[in-house]
Design a protein around this motif. Structure first.
Motif, PDB file in Angstrom:
ATOM      1  N   CYS A  15       1.098  -0.768  -0.214  1.00 33.69           N
ATOM      2  CA  CYS A  15      -0.175   0.008  -0.161  1.00 33.69           C
ATOM      3  C   CYS A  15       1.019   1.567  -0.162  1.00 33.69           C
ATOM      4  CB  CYS A  15      -1.038  -0.269   1.386  1.00 33.69           C
ATOM      5  SG  CYS A  15      -1.821   1.305   1.698  1.00 33.69           S
ATOM      6  N   LEU A  17       0.257   4.258   1.205  1.00 33.69           N
ATOM      7  CA  LEU A  17      -0.057   4.814   2.490  1.00 33.69           C
ATOM      8  C   LEU A  17       0.843   4.034   3.272  1.00 33.69           C
ATOM      9  CD1 LEU A  17      -0.766   8.011   3.053  1.00 33.69           C
ATOM     10  CD2 LEU A  17      -2.912   6.799   3.620  1.00 33.69           C
ATOM     11  N   TYR A  31      -5.090   4.205  -7.385  1.00 31.78           N
ATOM     12  CA  TYR A  31      -5.602   5.970  -7.778  1.00 31.78           C
ATOM     13  C   TYR A  31      -4.978   6.562  -8.394  1.00 31.78           C
ATOM     14  CZ  TYR A  31      -4.996  10.762  -5.776  1.00 31.78           C
ATOM     15  OH  TYR A  31      -5.620  11.882  -5.390  1.00 31.78           O
ATOM     16  N   THR A  35      -1.398   4.543  -8.431  1.00 30.75           N
ATOM     17  CA  THR A  35      -0.701   4.401  -7.252  1.00 30.75           C
ATOM     18  C   THR A  35      -1.370   3.424  -6.312  1.00 30.75           C
ATOM     19  OG1 THR A  35      -0.498   6.505  -7.055  1.00 30.75           O
ATOM     20  CG2 THR A  35      -0.693   5.972  -4.761  1.00 30.75           C
ATOM     21  N   PHE A  37      -3.631   0.897  -3.627  1.00 26.73           N
ATOM     22  CA  PHE A  37      -3.806   1.029  -2.106  1.00 26.73           C
ATOM     23  C   PHE A  37      -4.377  -0.311  -1.053  1.00 26.73           C
ATOM     24  CE2 PHE A  37      -3.765   5.661  -3.311  1.00 26.73           C
ATOM     25  CZ  PHE A  37      -3.038   5.943  -2.486  1.00 26.73           C
ATOM     26  N   CYS A  42      -7.430   3.816   3.201  1.00 25.58           N
ATOM     27  CA  CYS A  42      -6.173   4.440   2.512  1.00 25.58           C
ATOM     28  C   CYS A  42      -6.644   5.388   1.401  1.00 25.58           C
ATOM     29  CB  CYS A  42      -5.056   3.777   2.256  1.00 25.58           C
ATOM     30  SG  CYS A  42      -4.266   2.698   4.302  1.00 25.58           S
ATOM     31  N   ARG A  43      -6.670   4.702   0.390  1.00 27.72           N
ATOM     32  CA  ARG A  43      -7.126   5.833  -0.806  1.00 27.72           C
ATOM     33  C   ARG A  43      -8.066   7.246  -0.286  1.00 27.72           C
ATOM     34  NH1 ARG A  43     -10.384   3.358  -5.795  1.00 27.72           N
ATOM     35  NH2 ARG A  43     -11.885   3.841  -4.673  1.00 27.72           N
ATOM     36  N   GLU A  45      -7.458   8.715   2.661  1.00 28.98           N
ATOM     37  CA  GLU A  45      -6.467   9.451   3.405  1.00 28.98           C
ATOM     38  C   GLU A  45      -5.326  10.446   2.111  1.00 28.98           C
ATOM     39  OE1 GLU A  45      -3.934   8.836   7.479  1.00 28.98           O
ATOM     40  OE2 GLU A  45      -5.379   7.910   6.411  1.00 28.98           O
ATOM     41  N   GLN A  46      -5.489   9.608   0.991  1.00 29.05           N
ATOM     42  CA  GLN A  46      -4.292   9.899   0.117  1.00 29.05           C
ATOM     43  C   GLN A  46      -5.674  10.715  -0.576  1.00 29.05           C
ATOM     44  OE1 GLN A  46      -0.992   9.318   0.237  1.00 29.05           O
ATOM     45  NE2 GLN A  46      -0.548  11.280  -1.429  1.00 29.05           N
ATOM     46  N   MET A  49      -4.904  14.216   1.247  1.00 27.22           N
ATOM     47  CA  MET A  49      -3.987  14.872   1.629  1.00 27.22           C
ATOM     48  C   MET A  49      -3.414  15.618   0.230  1.00 27.22           C
ATOM     49  SD  MET A  49      -1.703  12.283   4.520  1.00 27.22           S
ATOM     50  CE  MET A  49      -1.636  11.525   2.736  1.00 27.22           C
ATOM     51  N   ASP A  50      -3.305  15.235  -0.900  1.00 26.59           N
ATOM     52  CA  ASP A  50      -3.158  15.630  -2.225  1.00 26.59           C
ATOM     53  C   ASP A  50      -3.865  16.886  -2.162  1.00 26.59           C
ATOM     54  OD1 ASP A  50      -1.461  13.444  -2.084  1.00 26.59           O
ATOM     55  OD2 ASP A  50      -2.635  12.816  -3.875  1.00 26.59           O
TER      56      ASP A  50
END
Length: 91
Positions: A15, A17, A31, A35, A37, A42-43, A45-46, A49-50
């Motif tokens: 993963c 993250l 993603y 990317t 996850f 988790c996806r 959350e990323q 953040m992005d």
């Protein structure tokens, strides 16, 4: 060609993250195309953040552009003032 004994991990091994191992028997949540996850959480959350990073970047870019425009405007105003201060003689 000699092998160093160290293999580069495949991008679908863990993963992005939380670095948990991704199982071949479970879903992998992707993603932005490449990317991986381990979960939707988790996806998500990323993604969040992005979005925060992109908002900060846009804000700093906008602030930078505003400062540049303000500086350009100040310089232009000072140039105009310098021209207006001159003495004009009419014959």
């Amino acid at each position: 060609m000699r092998s160093s004994g160290f293999e580069q991990p495949h991008f679908l091994d863990s993963c992005f993250l939380c670095q948990r191992q991704l199982s071949q028997n479970k879903d992998i949540y992707m993603y932005r195309g490449d990317t991986p996850f381990c979960s939707q959480e988790c996806r998500q959350e990323q993604i969040e953040m992005d979005e925060v990073s992109e908002k900060r970047w846009r804000h700093s870019l906008k602030k930078s552009n505003n400062l540049r425009q303000s500086k350009d405007s100040t310089q232009e105003s000072e140039t105009k003032k310098a021209v207006r201060r001159g003495t004009v003689a009419v014959a």
